[in-house]
Design a protein around this motif. Sequence first.
Motif, PDB file in Angstrom:
ATOM      1  N   VAL A   1       1.011  -1.243   0.155  1.00 26.13           N
ATOM      2  CA  VAL A   1       0.094  -0.022  -0.034  1.00 26.13           C
ATOM      3  C   VAL A   1       0.700   1.328  -0.015  1.00 26.13           C
ATOM      4  CG1 VAL A   1      -1.531   1.298   1.203  1.00 26.13           C
ATOM      5  CG2 VAL A   1      -2.046  -1.078   1.044  1.00 26.13           C
ATOM      6  N   PRO A   2       1.866   1.401   0.835  1.00 29.10           N
ATOM      7  CA  PRO A   2       2.536   2.667   0.772  1.00 29.10           C
ATOM      8  C   PRO A   2       3.183   2.928  -0.522  1.00 29.10           C
ATOM      9  CG  PRO A   2       2.945   1.557   2.940  1.00 29.10           C
ATOM     10  CD  PRO A   2       2.336   0.537   1.963  1.00 29.10           C
ATOM     11  N   LEU A   3       3.787   2.084  -1.057  1.00 34.81           N
ATOM     12  CA  LEU A   3       4.469   2.016  -2.505  1.00 34.81           C
ATOM     13  C   LEU A   3       3.356   2.419  -3.456  1.00 34.81           C
ATOM     14  CD1 LEU A   3       6.697   1.734  -4.591  1.00 34.81           C
ATOM     15  CD2 LEU A   3       6.395  -0.676  -4.528  1.00 34.81           C
ATOM     16  N   LEU A   4       2.132   1.676  -3.534  1.00 34.00           N
ATOM     17  CA  LEU A   4       1.094   2.038  -4.541  1.00 34.00           C
ATOM     18  C   LEU A   4       0.618   3.270  -4.331  1.00 34.00           C
ATOM     19  CD1 LEU A   4      -0.513  -1.544  -4.586  1.00 34.00           C
ATOM     20  CD2 LEU A   4       1.114  -0.521  -6.374  1.00 34.00           C
ATOM     21  N   ALA A   5       0.576   3.834  -3.056  1.00 29.91           N
ATOM     22  CA  ALA A   5      -0.075   5.137  -2.728  1.00 29.91           C
ATOM     23  C   ALA A   5       0.716   6.234  -3.292  1.00 29.91           C
ATOM     24  CB  ALA A   5      -0.586   5.039  -1.246  1.00 29.91           C
ATOM     25  N   THR A   6       2.118   5.949  -2.894  1.00 32.92           N
ATOM     26  CA  THR A   6       3.149   7.079  -3.269  1.00 32.92           C
ATOM     27  C   THR A   6       3.208   7.039  -4.892  1.00 32.92           C
ATOM     28  OG1 THR A   6       4.305   6.378  -1.240  1.00 32.92           O
ATOM     29  CG2 THR A   6       5.621   7.712  -2.971  1.00 32.92           C
ATOM     30  N   MET A   7       3.148   5.943  -5.653  1.00 33.92           N
ATOM     31  CA  MET A   7       3.218   5.940  -7.026  1.00 33.92           C
ATOM     32  C   MET A   7       1.971   6.489  -7.490  1.00 33.92           C
ATOM     33  SD  MET A   7       4.404   1.998  -7.885  1.00 33.92           S
ATOM     34  CE  MET A   7       3.842   2.060  -9.515  1.00 33.92           C
ATOM     35  N   LEU A   8       0.786   6.593  -6.647  1.00 35.83           N
ATOM     36  CA  LEU A   8      -0.313   7.145  -7.468  1.00 35.83           C
ATOM     37  C   LEU A   8      -0.334   8.628  -6.965  1.00 35.83           C
ATOM     38  CD1 LEU A   8      -3.191   6.770  -8.441  1.00 35.83           C
ATOM     39  CD2 LEU A   8      -4.131   6.791  -6.175  1.00 35.83           C
ATOM     40  N   PHE A   9       0.271   8.962  -5.982  1.00 32.40           N
ATOM     41  CA  PHE A   9       0.561  10.420  -5.565  1.00 32.40           C
ATOM     42  C   PHE A   9       1.533  11.044  -6.662  1.00 32.40           C
ATOM     43  CE2 PHE A   9       3.255  13.797  -3.470  1.00 32.40           C
ATOM     44  CZ  PHE A   9       2.484  14.590  -3.276  1.00 32.40           C
ATOM     45  N   ILE A  10       2.506  10.396  -7.014  1.00 32.89           N
ATOM     46  CA  ILE A  10       3.736  10.953  -7.846  1.00 32.89           C
ATOM     47  C   ILE A  10       2.889  10.946  -9.274  1.00 32.89           C
ATOM     48  CG2 ILE A  10       5.911  10.733  -8.756  1.00 32.89           C
ATOM     49  CD1 ILE A  10       6.192  11.638  -6.161  1.00 32.89           C
ATOM     50  N   MET A  11       2.146  10.222  -9.547  1.00 41.04           N
ATOM     51  CA  MET A  11       1.640  10.100 -11.027  1.00 41.04           C
ATOM     52  C   MET A  11       0.538  11.076 -10.985  1.00 41.04           C
ATOM     53  SD  MET A  11      -0.806   7.030 -12.668  1.00 41.04           S
ATOM     54  CE  MET A  11       0.383   5.648 -12.403  1.00 41.04           C
ATOM     55  N   GLY A  12      -0.207  11.427 -10.263  1.00 39.55           N
ATOM     56  CA  GLY A  12      -1.233  12.577 -10.016  1.00 39.55           C
ATOM     57  C   GLY A  12      -0.569  13.967 -10.267  1.00 39.55           C
ATOM     58  N   TYR A  13       0.434  13.963  -9.376  1.00 37.32           N
ATOM     59  CA  TYR A  13       1.400  15.264  -9.447  1.00 37.32           C
ATOM     60  C   TYR A  13       1.908  15.564 -10.506  1.00 37.32           C
ATOM     61  CZ  TYR A  13       4.734  18.671  -8.510  1.00 37.32           C
ATOM     62  OH  TYR A  13       5.760  19.739  -8.456  1.00 37.32           O
ATOM     63  N   ALA A  14       2.485  14.571 -11.404  1.00 34.95           N
ATOM     64  CA  ALA A  14       3.389  14.692 -12.687  1.00 34.95           C
ATOM     65  C   ALA A  14       2.355  14.858 -13.821  1.00 34.95           C
ATOM     66  CB  ALA A  14       4.222  13.449 -12.697  1.00 34.95           C
ATOM     67  N   MET A  15       1.110  14.283 -13.889  1.00 31.14           N
ATOM     68  CA  MET A  15       0.221  14.732 -14.857  1.00 31.14           C
ATOM     69  C   MET A  15      -0.310  15.885 -15.025  1.00 31.14           C
ATOM     70  SD  MET A  15      -1.658  10.950 -15.103  1.00 31.14           S
ATOM     71  CE  MET A  15      -2.919  11.651 -16.363  1.00 31.14           C
ATOM     72  N   GLY A  16      -0.399  16.716 -13.745  1.00 29.84           N
ATOM     73  CA  GLY A  16      -0.941  17.947 -13.741  1.00 29.84           C
ATOM     74  C   GLY A  16      -0.309  19.151 -13.054  1.00 29.84           C
ATOM     75  N   TRP A  17      -0.556  19.007 -11.618  1.00 29.77           N
ATOM     76  CA  TRP A  17       0.121  20.162 -10.808  1.00 29.77           C
ATOM     77  C   TRP A  17       1.548  20.316 -11.029  1.00 29.77           C
ATOM     78  CZ3 TRP A  17      -2.173  24.145  -8.377  1.00 29.77           C
ATOM     79  CH2 TRP A  17      -3.477  24.274  -8.268  1.00 29.77           C
ATOM     80  N   GLY A  18       2.313  19.423 -11.525  1.00 31.55           N
ATOM     81  CA  GLY A  18       3.674  19.473 -11.731  1.00 31.55           C
ATOM     82  C   GLY A  18       3.936  20.232 -12.800  1.00 31.55           C
ATOM     83  N   PRO A  19       3.801  19.759 -13.958  1.00 26.72           N
ATOM     84  CA  PRO A  19       4.193  20.433 -15.352  1.00 26.72           C
ATOM     85  C   PRO A  19       3.323  21.626 -15.715  1.00 26.72           C
ATOM     86  CG  PRO A  19       3.227  18.326 -16.096  1.00 26.72           C
ATOM     87  CD  PRO A  19       3.418  18.348 -14.258  1.00 26.72           C
ATOM     88  N   ILE A  20       2.161  21.587 -15.341  1.00 33.66           N
ATOM     89  CA  ILE A  20       0.966  22.564 -15.983  1.00 33.66           C
ATOM     90  C   ILE A  20       1.232  23.767 -14.880  1.00 33.66           C
ATOM     91  CG2 ILE A  20      -1.342  23.316 -16.143  1.00 33.66           C
ATOM     92  CD1 ILE A  20      -2.018  20.543 -16.781  1.00 33.66           C
ATOM     93  N   THR A  21       1.772  23.613 -13.873  1.00 33.44           N
ATOM     94  CA  THR A  21       1.948  24.966 -13.105  1.00 33.44           C
ATOM     95  C   THR A  21       3.125  25.693 -13.566  1.00 33.44           C
ATOM     96  OG1 THR A  21       1.045  23.913 -10.856  1.00 33.44           O
ATOM     97  CG2 THR A  21       2.299  25.659 -10.745  1.00 33.44           C
ATOM     98  N   TRP A  22       4.108  25.028 -14.058  1.00 31.46           N
ATOM     99  CA  TRP A  22       5.232  25.721 -14.466  1.00 31.46           C
ATOM    100  C   TRP A  22       4.872  26.360 -15.879  1.00 31.46           C
ATOM    101  CZ3 TRP A  22      10.034  25.852 -12.114  1.00 31.46           C
ATOM    102  CH2 TRP A  22      10.202  25.194 -10.981  1.00 31.46           C
ATOM    103  N   LEU A  23       3.951  25.495 -16.541  1.00 34.02           N
ATOM    104  CA  LEU A  23       3.749  26.095 -18.002  1.00 34.02           C
ATOM    105  C   LEU A  23       2.615  27.423 -18.110  1.00 34.02           C
ATOM    106  CD1 LEU A  23       3.737  26.087 -21.214  1.00 34.02           C
ATOM    107  CD2 LEU A  23       1.607  24.116 -20.681  1.00 34.02           C
ATOM    108  N   LEU A  24       1.652  27.286 -17.094  1.00 32.55           N
ATOM    109  CA  LEU A  24       0.949  28.403 -16.878  1.00 32.55           C
ATOM    110  C   LEU A  24       1.719  29.704 -16.448  1.00 32.55           C
ATOM    111  CD1 LEU A  24      -2.407  26.692 -15.763  1.00 32.55           C
ATOM    112  CD2 LEU A  24      -2.217  28.289 -17.828  1.00 32.55           C
ATOM    113  N   MET A  25       2.480  29.433 -15.582  1.00 37.62           N
ATOM    114  CA  MET A  25       3.245  30.476 -14.987  1.00 37.62           C
ATOM    115  C   MET A  25       4.031  31.296 -16.246  1.00 37.62           C
ATOM    116  SD  MET A  25       6.731  30.647 -12.640  1.00 37.62           S
ATOM    117  CE  MET A  25       7.683  30.206 -13.939  1.00 37.62           C
ATOM    118  N   SER A  26       4.529  30.510 -17.252  1.00 40.46           N
ATOM    119  CA  SER A  26       5.288  31.325 -18.436  1.00 40.46           C
ATOM    120  C   SER A  26       4.324  31.634 -19.278  1.00 40.46           C
ATOM    121  CB  SER A  26       6.200  30.454 -18.888  1.00 40.46           C
ATOM    122  OG  SER A  26       5.428  29.138 -19.546  1.00 40.46           O
ATOM    123  N   GLU A  27       3.017  31.263 -19.378  1.00 40.61           N
ATOM    124  CA  GLU A  27       2.068  31.646 -20.052  1.00 40.61           C
ATOM    125  C   GLU A  27       1.256  33.026 -20.015  1.00 40.61           C
ATOM    126  OE1 GLU A  27       0.508  27.600 -22.804  1.00 40.61           O
ATOM    127  OE2 GLU A  27      -0.419  28.007 -20.681  1.00 40.61           O
TER     128      GLU A  27
END
Length: 507
Positions: free
Chosen positions: A397-423
Amino acid sequence: MQEPLLGAEGQDYDTFPENPPPALGERTRVGAPQNKRVFLATFAAVLGNFSFGYALVYTSPVIPALERSPDPNLSLTKVQASWFGSVFTLGAAAGGLSAMLLNDLLGRKLSIMFSAVPSVAGYALMAGARGLWMLLLGRTLTGFAGGLTAACIPVYVSEIAPPGVRGALGATPQLMAVFGSLSLYALGLLLPWRWLAVAGEGPVVVMVLLLSFMPSSPRFLLSRGRDSEALQALAWLRGADADICREFQQIQDNVQRQSSRMSWAEARDPRMYRPVAIAVLMRFLQQLTGITPVLVYLQPIFNSTAVLLPPEEDAAIVGAVRLLSVLIAALTMDLAGRKALLFVSASVMFCANLTLGLYVHLGPKALTPNITVGLESAPPGDTEQPLAAPTSPLTLVPLLATMLFIMGYAMGWGPITWLLMSEILPLRARGAASGLCVLVSWLTAFALTKSFLLVVNAFGLHVPFYFFSAVCLANLVFTGCCVPETKGRSLEQIETFFRTGRRSFLR
């Protein structure tokens, strides 16, 4: 104040038409990448993000190694380990602050190249460390370089990219940062901690060499009155056969309208402060999801939970999942749109953080202590929670939940926050405002990273994850109420929206 585009009619001034005409030859040529050089320039720049991602998680395998070090000058206590993990964010905040000046003084490209100086010096100090002060100073210098590149690279990439691929190219800074982190996790399985610092200098040297042959941002060159150089740079980026006249004219008109620096009186204008406030709040909320403490203390977190695999292998698996998720986001960002991915991202992170919190709070403890020091200090005789066998499926469970958290962050709030800042940042404030965003982001990251261990030791590991879950719910509300959709829009169109307030942009 004159509003040259407000109320104007016709194709040139229809800022965000409901159904843009597809038959415009110029728009097709400008929006689509007809020249591969723009990808080369982007790759050269985002090598700085690779180094940033590598340096950010450097402590994940190094803290356990130093806690076991036989050298008393390098052996870390828990308090020293918390400083070693968090001082990077203070350096990054200082780098973001310096970017507010350097971004407009030296330009985007030269500022990125300048970041190589503190980066190489920091890695050299950590590789040859003979005491704690060398580790902390080296960590601070690499953090400074990371904060500087974090503010400059997204702006450079957004200003050289055509609108048709700006979403994909705008995700590459986060993609390379993730790749850098994964490389550190993988090398951490093979190399001792000193050689990890030596290996970190390679990408920095390659970045400087490649950027030496790349052009500066055409928008920056025009803002400095270097029109002929700007035209040459745009022609190099778009290719000899591309019709760049219309794009160059749009950029030139926009720069001329904003030739002077923004005054404090103008900073109070909603047309100026609204996009800046959105960008700053996005960076603030991005950090409050808990991404930096999780990445910095990834192996110690796994050490404190019942996990099926060794913590260092879990960390490498999470890094691979993070890389795959950012790659998916880069490929879908210009198709699904920014807001849709932000909604999905926050929802996934909420579920993952809540799962981690519940598992730590109510789930099993590790059967035997790990060989490295964990995060929590359990009181003697504490047997309220059941012990888990190393082969129990529940320990996944800790591994799968952490993978899910990282996946969620990396699909949206990670890259898009940087992109929108520059846009969305207005051109006149783009250099200073991007530095402000990074400053706020990394001051928040420092507060979280420094207090994370203190909260864990005082209240338990589950408390931070419950807090991160609540923040993810707030991110859903903020996305729905405040974040605009910028998919397929030029930087000039986005800026015109904030100046005129045309509602067709948001439909």
